[in-house]
Enzyme design. Structure first.
Site, PDB file in Angstrom:
ATOM      1  N   LEU A  77      -0.426   2.519   4.268  1.00 49.94           N
ATOM      2  CA  LEU A  77      -0.455   3.694   3.400  1.00 49.94           C
ATOM      3  C   LEU A  77       0.603   3.643   2.294  1.00 49.94           C
ATOM      4  O   LEU A  77       1.797   3.486   2.569  1.00 49.94           O
ATOM      5  CB  LEU A  77      -0.238   4.960   4.251  1.00 49.94           C
ATOM      6  CG  LEU A  77      -0.310   6.293   3.467  1.00 49.94           C
ATOM      7  CD1 LEU A  77      -1.712   6.540   2.932  1.00 49.94           C
ATOM      8  CD2 LEU A  77       0.144   7.447   4.349  1.00 49.94           C
ATOM      9  N   ASP A  78       0.151   3.798   1.062  1.00 43.96           N
ATOM     10  CA  ASP A  78       1.046   3.876  -0.102  1.00 43.96           C
ATOM     11  C   ASP A  78       1.957   2.653  -0.230  1.00 43.96           C
ATOM     12  O   ASP A  78       3.066   2.749  -0.754  1.00 43.96           O
ATOM     13  CB  ASP A  78       1.894   5.158  -0.052  1.00 43.96           C
ATOM     14  CG  ASP A  78       1.039   6.409  -0.177  1.00 43.96           C
ATOM     15  OD1 ASP A  78      -0.030   6.326  -0.802  1.00 43.96           O
ATOM     16  OD2 ASP A  78       1.425   7.461   0.360  1.00 43.96           O
ATOM     17  N   ALA A  79       1.498   1.534   0.267  1.00 44.47           N
ATOM     18  CA  ALA A  79       2.323   0.330   0.237  1.00 44.47           C
ATOM     19  C   ALA A  79       1.649  -0.822  -0.510  1.00 44.47           C
ATOM     20  O   ALA A  79       2.130  -1.949  -0.484  1.00 44.47           O
ATOM     21  CB  ALA A  79       2.678  -0.116   1.649  1.00 44.47           C
ATOM     22  N   GLY A 102       3.321   9.037   1.611  1.00 44.63           N
ATOM     23  CA  GLY A 102       2.664  10.004   2.487  1.00 44.63           C
ATOM     24  C   GLY A 102       2.488  11.366   1.860  1.00 44.63           C
ATOM     25  O   GLY A 102       2.460  11.501   0.641  1.00 44.63           O
TER      26      GLY A 102
END
EC number: 3.5.1.10
Lengths: 285, 285, 285, 285
Positions: free
Chosen positions: B228-230, B202
């Site tokens: 997100l960001d995964a 994040g």
């Protein structure tokens, strides 16, 4: 090698602190061998580590603290610790079943790489008793379950007090310490966690790292606080891994990190290089 | 330099796959210049990257896929991709206000360190337009807010389609892409995140890293997925920091990591070295 | 942000230096924002970097040097340099044919990551002229051969003097500077060498590294002295390589090291963090 | 865990090698668990490591070499080695006075991190005898001087032969082996050198590193050849240092590198991951 005094200070940032402290040492005929300071400008806080030779120092060692407190510390609202390089701290090792950190620390101790007394090893399991014995160190077994935990911790604390233990190293000790236990050794329990915290706290970090498909794994040593794996970080390092590494490979590669990182933290602690402030460390090296 | 074919394969693990695939190439007079395979024993899945010279290869390039699929892939339930080393992929750059990754990629492109076509730069801000122009690349501005997001993304998709874009690089693009947008470029959008994921996903990871007092910071490039960001991690690296580093220092040191890590991922993508399977990557290097 | 003064000192080690210097600043109402010292116990030499805010400082900036020299420096036989954080140094770039360091430095300069003036780029080749022009910087070409070398260097020196150049960065400049040239910029010429010196000095280090079969390659930035690639080292870093890397791969991977390492050295130089003593550097960070 | 066969091959590069070798294994009902190949395009040489499970393999283990040689190796002019994962190699340790590598290897052996037999420790000094004894391993002392060197080496060779030693690890053994001794264990003597070779070969590399003012120090493990510290490099790694590190600090930090690097090399050797060709290694990992 002559003995020296080490002063660790933190206080609200202010003009003149370095001048005042270094003047105090100079006037009393001390030779400064190390001085480093740090200002955390977000917290307006000043940190300093200063070390000087005691050979010709006018104030006798057992009076330095008193004089410093009266003459300087109060004026600047300082928190301070005074140590002497010829003190040999007493350390307890807590272990469970994994031997690599235990072997590593005892090897360093036996070959005088680190100057420390290790009167005892404490474990919740019996597997590593032969290693402690092999190095001639007493081994105490405290089996722990949910019923007896409080009682066993009290017994451990008493044992630690009897042996005049200054600080504790959790060398892959797989048992969570209670808040009460920790309160007796505030910023004096060093743990090694097998991930680059804050990623993968808690149990089985190598499995989680494998699942997530990371390309670096790490190890983190930190002082233990009530919140699991969330205490002030002392040292961290990493090693590169790839898709070709199984969980077993991660564990194997990680072990080398763990033992080196933990040893580095013990070194910093023994050399009085660490200041803790608001869950972060200042490590003067 | 002659052209070569690159085959990326994954399938349930089975005896004889390497023999069968290498035999197919050998029989048709191809010279293998690279072969690497990986077996994920937890998933019982086989992965392979194989590259061979096309000079004397009997099957014409435009028939290789058909032959391979019929003769081999079906039998082993393979998922496969076929690429040719002389293809030059078309890449779009998405940026916001930070220039370092943009400068770095365009410099590599201009000096032919990477062989790729970059027909356009897309941004939700105007700040970096002069850099795109300076390198002679078209710049398109799409201001995005909660009201127009869907509409703007549709316009972006149309623009990308018109320019025949194969993959997208988010070079510090500070705007979350919708699931719908991502679905058009599955495993074809590379993002650079300024932390060692999964720590600090994040916004504002450097601030979080400073707060937590970590001793290493990292950067992570990954394919973008809906979460997100995964998404699957391609490359990660770290740099050591200390208490003496302010948030500004972390940002400054981190920039060098970010641009190098992102460039490495683009290289892997262009060289067809990456296979994605169950949110993890196999990177053959 | 207010301006500050930076004092770099070295002198024979002695008691009281820190106290005396910090007292000087404190008495004149300066607020110390950075102080680090180092004692080389083999050389009995003391080094210090001290920085303080000038806002309420009683001595005007243009008098500080004079006062410091009279009151303190002479007494301790100090060598010292005084700098001010609001000075913007003037730097010349020397390049040949490889663009990556040039692009990198100009990008950092253009995006104000480094505060420096770059009035000109000098080269013994013409290839990189478009890049200098693209960033709006004057480019001067000096073709050099054994006959004209002395004459061309004199012309370069004159040009540098006209532009009031303080220090020079050799951004992969492939031409050995004469001892005479170097004497004009003692410890003011930063070179990037593409190996971890002292391994592989001179030409073609990546080829030598490949031949030797090393598993790490490095880059080294150093101040230029008369002896080739033997000047004081400022920064070094490495990257892991394997048997699978060709010489071209080493070159490609090395470029990322080179540009980052060179940029880090420029940063240290600009921030006045470097002291040179007996062919070694003290880098205060 | 079932046993597997490991084949290490190198030969002139040619079409069809992978197909032929993998076909040989497939036809005889072997399941390949690892295959990696490398082509050195400068030497036109092909290298391969292939591993397969023996459970259902049609050819009995003691016949595999014969069949492979007759059917395949001769045709391609291959040099090959065949190993079995269930063999436990026999290793001798040579040490002098420094204990850290010895402790580390014996700890790994005792905790079964490495599967190897260590029948004896040989030393030219007596200091480390207690450590060998502590781990229950025979210790042999061979004092060596210029007069008795040849004779003592012959006695060592005889002892090694009696114990059926396959390979030797020099765990900071400070005595140069004669060319004649080495000829008995070609590419079977692993040394750890305390610098990033080729920088600082020979004696006292940490002192040389300090003198030169390097910012990274390293350690290198390599097979021993007649030329001092010039044999094929297996593993290298580095650690960052600064002006603040004394020679003692370099030694202390270097020890951690040395033991980890040496252990990594032993691992590669035991897992049959190393091929030596023209003074360089191919390490399949």
């Amino acid at each position: 090698m002559s003995s020296s005094a080490i002063l660790l200070i933190h206080c609200p940032d202010n003009k003149g602190i370095v001048a005042t402290v270094s003047e105090f040492i100079f006037k009393n005929n001390g030779n400064i061998t190390y001085l480093d300071q740090h200002v955390d400008s977000t917290q307006k806080t000043f940190f300093m580590r200063i070390e000087w030779e005691l050979d010709d120092f006018i104030i006798p060692p057992n009076k330095i603290g008193e004089y410093f407190d009266t003459l300087i510390a109060k004026k600047y609202s300082m928190k301070w610790q005074l140590h002497f390089s010829n003190e040999v701290p007493r350390m307890a090792l807590f272990v469970s079943k994994l031997p690599h950190c235990l072997y590593d620390i005892l090897s360093r101790w036996k070959s005088q790489e680190i100057e420390v007394d290790i009167p005892l090893v404490i474990s919740n399991h019996l597997e590593l008793e032969p290693i402690a014995r092999q190095f001639g160190i007493d081994f105490y077994h405290f089996a722990i379950n949910t019923e007896n935990k409080r009682e066993q911790e009290q017994a451990q604390l008493q044992l630690l007090a009897e042996h005049d233990i200054e600080f504790i190293v959790l060398a892959r000790y797989m048992q969570i310490l209670s808040e009460e236990f920790i309160s007796h050794y505030r910023n004096k329990i060093i743990n090694i966690h097998h991930s680059f915290l804050p990623a993968f706290p808690g149990a089985r970090p190598y499995h989680s790292a494998f699942e997530r498909g990371v390309k670096v794994i790490g190890a983190t040593s930190h002082y233990v606080t009530a919140e699991l794996d969330a205490g002030p970080i002392i040292t961290q390092d990493i090693i590169r891994v790839s898709h070709a590494d199984s969980v077993d490979d991660l564990m194997r590669k990680g072990r080398d990190l763990e033992k080196v990182i933990l040893a580095r933290s013990i070194w910093h602690h023994l050399k009085r290089q660490i200041l803790v402030f608001q869950n972060r460390t200042v490590v003067f090296t």
